[in-house]
Write an enzyme that holds these catalytic residues in place. Structure first.
Site, PDB file in Angstrom:
ATOM      1  CG  ASN A   3     -66.939 -61.387  -7.257  1.00  0.00           C
ATOM      2  OD1 ASN A   3     -67.500 -62.435  -7.574  1.00  0.00           O
ATOM      3  ND2 ASN A   3     -65.962 -61.349  -6.364  1.00  0.00           N
TER       4      ASN A   3
ATOM      5  CG  ASP B 179     -67.250 -66.485   0.205  1.00  0.00           C
ATOM      6  OD1 ASP B 179     -67.254 -66.239  -1.021  1.00  0.00           O
ATOM      7  OD2 ASP B 179     -66.742 -65.699   1.036  1.00  0.00           O
TER       8      ASP B 179
HETATM    9  O1  DOR Z   1     -62.546 -64.146   0.459  1.00  0.00           O
HETATM   10  C1  DOR Z   1     -63.325 -63.690  -0.360  1.00  0.00           C
HETATM   11  N1  DOR Z   1     -63.212 -63.960  -1.662  1.00  0.00           N
HETATM   12  N2  DOR Z   1     -64.300 -62.888   0.064  1.00  0.00           N
HETATM   13  C2  DOR Z   1     -65.088 -62.218  -0.796  1.00  0.00           C
HETATM   14  O2  DOR Z   1     -65.953 -61.493  -0.358  1.00  0.00           O
HETATM   15  C3  DOR Z   1     -64.893 -62.333  -2.249  1.00  0.00           C
HETATM   16  C4  DOR Z   1     -64.236 -63.621  -2.578  1.00  0.00           C
HETATM   17  C5  DOR Z   1     -63.705 -63.648  -3.982  1.00  0.00           C
HETATM   18  O3  DOR Z   1     -64.432 -63.265  -4.911  1.00  0.00           O
HETATM   19  O4  DOR Z   1     -62.592 -64.106  -4.169  1.00  0.00           O
HETATM   20 ZN    ZN Z   2     -68.110 -61.669   0.508  1.00  0.00          ZN
END
Ligand code: DOR
Ligand code: ZN
Length: 434
Positions: A90, A303
C-alpha cells in the site's frame, strides 16, 4: 571479507558455544574455537537466533518517504534483529505491477540493512475490483510470492476466489486483511464496553471473523494457500483451529501489539493506540497468546506502520491507524511469551524466523532466510541479551516515525547484534556502519 568469531553464545538459548562466520556462512560451531584471523565478538552468553523474518512491514517507499524509507525502515528492522522483511504493497504508487515491485526490490538491494521481499497488491490500486498482474510480479526480479491488499480487505468473494486460484500457478499466497467493510463503516476502535462508554463507532470482532471463515472455505474449495494477517480476536483463533483441524493450507500471524495491549488504552484518547484491526479485550489477548503458543497462530508479524507526525498527532477520529513495531517486536514477544514460560527461544525462532520465511517462500530462495543455526547455512543471525531490560524511547528509533505504543515501557531481551550473510548490520546494539 572479514570473518567473525562469536564467542560464548547460546544457540536457541541452549548451551554456550563459539560460532565462526566466514564467506557469509556459519562455518564452525564448537567450544573454545581458535581465533585465526577472525574478528572476535564476545557474546557474553547471549541467545543466538536465526535472523528474524517479518511478513508484514510498511516501508512507505515509494510515496511517503517522510514517514519511512527502505533505508530507515530496514535499519529499524536490523536493530530489531530482522534480516528480512516483506514490504507491504500500500505505497504510492501501489505495488501492483512488476515495475513497482522491482523498484522496491532494487531499493532493498542498494540501500537496505536487511533483505526486502516486496509484497504485490491483489487488486489494481488496492481498488478491490480488478485483479493485478500477479503472474508478472511473481516472474519479476522481485520473485513475489506474497500478495496482499493490506490496509484494505479483498471483500469481493468472487475476486478472492480467483486470486486464490491464480497464485497456485507459482506457489503464491494471498495474505488477507480480514475486515468486512460493510460492518466497519466509520469504525474507530474495538466494538465493546469501551466504545460504548467513549461514544466511538465500534469495529466488531465479527467483521474479522466473517471474512476469515469465508476465506478458509474459499481456500479449501480451490485447494490454495491463505494467510491471515494480524489476527486480533478470540473467535478468529477458534476459526483457525477449525480450519487447521480440517487440514486446510491456512496460516496466520499475530502482531506484538495485539499480544500485549487492550482497548482500555483507547480511554486515553491518545491516537498512538489507534490501529487497524483495533486493540481488543484482555480475553482476546489471552486467546491470542494461547493460539501462538499452541501453533494455531503460526507466526508473529509486526505490521510496522510508521506515520508522519501530522497524520498521527491529531484527534482520535482524524488520526491514521498504525503503530511502529520493528525495534520492539522481540522484546514484546519475550515479555508476553518467553518470560511467562509459554514459548522457548527455539519456539520463538520458529514463529519469528523459519515459519514466516516458509510462508513467504524465502527459505529456499536465491538468498535463503529462516534457515536453522547449523554449519553451512547462511549467517543470518541475531544475538539477544536476555538479561538486559530496556525502556522504549521513541526518540531513539531508527524509524523516521515516532508512533510506538510502547514508549516508556520496559522490555526484557535486547538485540545486541545482527548479521546479514556474515556481515554485521548491528553491533553492540547500534548500527554497524556508525
Ligand atoms: O493500522 C494499520 N495500519 N492497519 C493496516 O492494515 C494498514 C496500516 C498502514 O498502512 O498504516
Ligand atoms: Zn492490515
Amino acid at each position: 571479507m572479514i570473518s567473525y568469531l562469536l564467542r560464548d553464545v547460546r544457540p536457541y538459548g541452549e548451551g554456550a558455544v563459539d560460532v565462526r562466520l566466514a564467506e557469509g556462512r556459519i562455518v564452525e560451531i564448537g567450544r573454545a574455537l581458535t581465533e585465526g584471523d577472525a574478528r572476535v565478538y564476545d557474546g557474553e552468553g547471549a541467545v543466538l537466533l536465526p535472523g528474524l523474518v517479518d511478513l508484514h512491514t510498511h516501508l512507505r517507499e515509494p510515496g511517503r518517504e517522510d514517514a519511512e524509507t527502505v533505508e530507515s525502515g530496514t535499519l529499524a528492522a536490523a536493530l530489531g534483529g530482522f534480516t528480512a522483511v516483506h514490504a507491504m504493497a500500500n505505497t504510492d504508487p501501489v505495488a501492483d505491477t512488476a515495475g513497482v515491485v522491482e523498484q522496491v526490490w532494487r531499493l532493498g538491494r542498494e540501500s537496505a540493512h536487511c533483505d526486502v521481499a516486496p509484497v504485490g497488491a491483489v487488486t489494481v490500486g488496492l481498488g478491490g475490483e480488478h485483479l493485478a498482474e500477479l503472474g508478472a510480479m511473481a516472474d519479476s526480479a522481485a520473485r513475489v510470492r506474497v500478495f496482499s491488499d493490506d490496509g484494505r480487505c479483498v471483500s469481493d468473494a468472487g475476486l478472492m476466489r480467483r486470486a486464490l486460484e491464480y497464485v497456485k500457478a507459482f506457489d503464491g499466497v494471498i495474505a488477507q486483511h480480514a475486515q468486512e467493510p460493510r460492518l466497519t463503516v466509520g469504525s474507530q476502535m474495538n466494538e465493546g464496553v469501551n466504545s460504548s462508554l467513549l461514544g466511538l463507532t465500534g469495529w466488531p470482532a465479527v467483521a474479522e471473523e466473517a471474512v476469515i471463515a469465508r476465506d478458509c472455505l474459499l481456500a479449501a474449495h480451490v485447494d490454495s494457500r491463505l494467510h491471515v494477517c494480524h489476527v486480533s480476536t478470540a473467535g478468529s483463533v477458534e476459526l483457525l483451529r477449525w480450519a487447521k483441524a480440517k487440514g486446510w493450507d491456512v496460516t496466520a500471524e499475530v502482531t506484538p501489539h495485539h499480544l500485549l495491549l487492550t482497548d482500555d488504552l483507547a480511554t486515553t484518547y491518545d491516537p498512538v493506540f489507534k490501529v487497524n484491526p483495533p486493540l481488543r479485550t484482555s480475553a482476546d489477548v489471552d486467546a491470542l497468546r494461547a493460539g501462538l503458543a499452541d501453533g494455531t497462530i503460526d507466526c508473529v508479524a509486526t505490521d510496522h506502520a510508521p506515520h508522519a507526525l501530522e497524520d498521527k498527532e491529531a484527534e482520535w477520529g482524524a488520526a491514521l491507524p498504525g503503530m511502529t513495531g520493528l525495534e520492539t517486536a522481540l522484546g514484546v514477544v519475550a515479555l508476553t511469551m518467553v518470560a511467562p514460560g509459554r514459548l522457548t527461544w527455539r519456539q520463538v525462532s520458529e514463529r519469528m524466523s523459519s515459519v514466516p520465511a516458509r510462508i513467504g517462500r524465502l527459505e529456499n530462495g536465491p538468498q535463503p532466510q529462516g534457515r536453522p543455526l547449523a554449519v553451512g547455512e547462511p549467517a543470518n543471525l541475531c544475538l539477544v541479551d536476555d538479561t538486559l531490560s530496556w525502556a522504549v524511547d521513541p526518540a531513539a528509533s531508527a524509524s523516521r516515525s515516532r508512533n510506538t505504543p510502547f514508549a516508556g515501557r520496559r522490555l526484557p531481551a535486547r538485540v545486541v547484534a545482527t548479521f546479514l550473510r556474515g556481515r554485521p548490520t548491528v553491533l553492540d546494539g547500534k548500527p554497524a556502519s556508525s
